[in-house]
Design a protein around this motif. Structure first.
Motif, short mmCIF file in Angstrom:
data_model
loop_
_atom_site.label_atom_id
_atom_site.label_comp_id
_atom_site.label_asym_id
_atom_site.label_seq_id
_atom_site.Cartn_x
_atom_site.Cartn_y
_atom_site.Cartn_z
N UNK A 53 0.85 -1.20 0.00
CA UNK A 53 0.00 0.00 0.00
C UNK A 53 0.88 1.25 0.00
N UNK A 54 1.92 1.24 0.80
CA UNK A 54 2.85 2.38 0.84
C UNK A 54 3.38 2.67 -0.57
N UNK A 55 3.82 1.64 -1.28
CA UNK A 55 4.37 1.83 -2.63
C UNK A 55 3.30 2.38 -3.59
N UNK A 56 2.09 1.88 -3.47
CA UNK A 56 1.01 2.36 -4.34
C UNK A 56 0.63 3.81 -4.03
N UNK A 57 0.60 4.15 -2.76
CA UNK A 57 0.29 5.52 -2.35
C UNK A 57 1.40 6.46 -2.81
N UNK A 58 2.64 6.04 -2.65
CA UNK A 58 3.77 6.86 -3.09
C UNK A 58 3.69 7.11 -4.60
N UNK A 59 3.35 6.08 -5.35
CA UNK A 59 3.21 6.23 -6.81
C UNK A 59 2.05 7.18 -7.13
N UNK A 60 0.97 7.12 -6.37
CA UNK A 60 -0.17 8.01 -6.59
C UNK A 60 0.25 9.47 -6.38
N UNK A 61 0.97 9.75 -5.28
CA UNK A 61 1.44 11.11 -5.04
C UNK A 61 2.38 11.57 -6.15
N UNK A 62 3.26 10.68 -6.60
CA UNK A 62 4.20 11.02 -7.66
C UNK A 62 3.46 11.35 -8.95
N UNK A 63 2.45 10.58 -9.28
CA UNK A 63 1.69 10.82 -10.50
C UNK A 63 0.87 12.11 -10.40
N UNK A 129 -9.37 5.64 -3.19
CA UNK A 129 -10.01 6.50 -2.18
C UNK A 129 -9.25 7.80 -1.96
N UNK A 130 -8.00 7.87 -2.37
CA UNK A 130 -7.19 9.06 -2.10
C UNK A 130 -7.73 10.30 -2.80
N UNK A 131 -8.31 10.14 -3.98
CA UNK A 131 -8.86 11.30 -4.70
C UNK A 131 -9.94 12.01 -3.89
#
Length: 163
Positions: A53-63, A129-131
């Motif tokens: 999840x950390x890796x996916x969230x980090x990728x989301x912030x990067x994108x 859900x982050x959006x």
């Protein structure tokens, strides 16, 4: 003397903070000497959040923002009590240029995920859900006053123990 160094090296931060601005705090495991310089970890690994999840969230912030706020940022807050939950309380001052990101709906992302029962979700469902959480890179004074988690991206920063 330390005020002079902070004034000299932290102009972008201090100008965004404004006169009379509230401090930005960070709880750190060890007590540091006044005006210690810390480097930002570029490959921060989570202590509680599942790594996938950390890796996916980090990728989301990067994108979304062009910055890996979770893996290469410094976690701060304007709430001294919240910082105290994570270690010795220090005021932080990013050296040179910096970026920040926060959500008015997230006091602590891990705690939000735990409370909402999202830690067991597949990473793609978690980041979907982050959006809805309204993360933004504006409103610095508002971010500090909110007591929410503020992620700061910089290379180095000063820490000053808050006694």
């Amino acid at each position: 003397m330390k005020e002079d160094v902070v004034q000299r090296d932290c102009k972008p931060f201090l100008s965004l903070l404004g006169a009379g601005g509230r401090p930005l705090y960070r709880g750190i495991r060890e007590q540091h000497d006044p005006l210690a310089v810390l480097n930002v970890q570029r490959d921060r690994q989570p202590t509680k959040m599942p790594r996938t999840i950390h890796a996916a969230v980090d990728a989301w912030f990067s994108e979304k923002f062009g910055v890996r706020y979770r893996g290469a940022g410094v976690f701060c807050t304007g709430d001294r009590r919240q910082a105290d939950e994570h270690g010795y309380v220090h005021k932080i001052f990013p050296i040179g240029g910096f970026q920040f990101c926060w959500s008015p709906n997230v006091r602590d992302l891990f705690e939000w995920a735990k409370r909402e029962g999202r830690l067991q979700l597949p990473p793609a469902q978690f980041v979907a859900a982050l959006d809805s959480l309204d993360y933004r890179e504006e409103g610095f004074s508002e971010a500090i006053a909110s007591g929410c988690e503020v992620m700061v991206a910089c290379r180095r920063y000063y820490v000053v123990p808050d006694s």
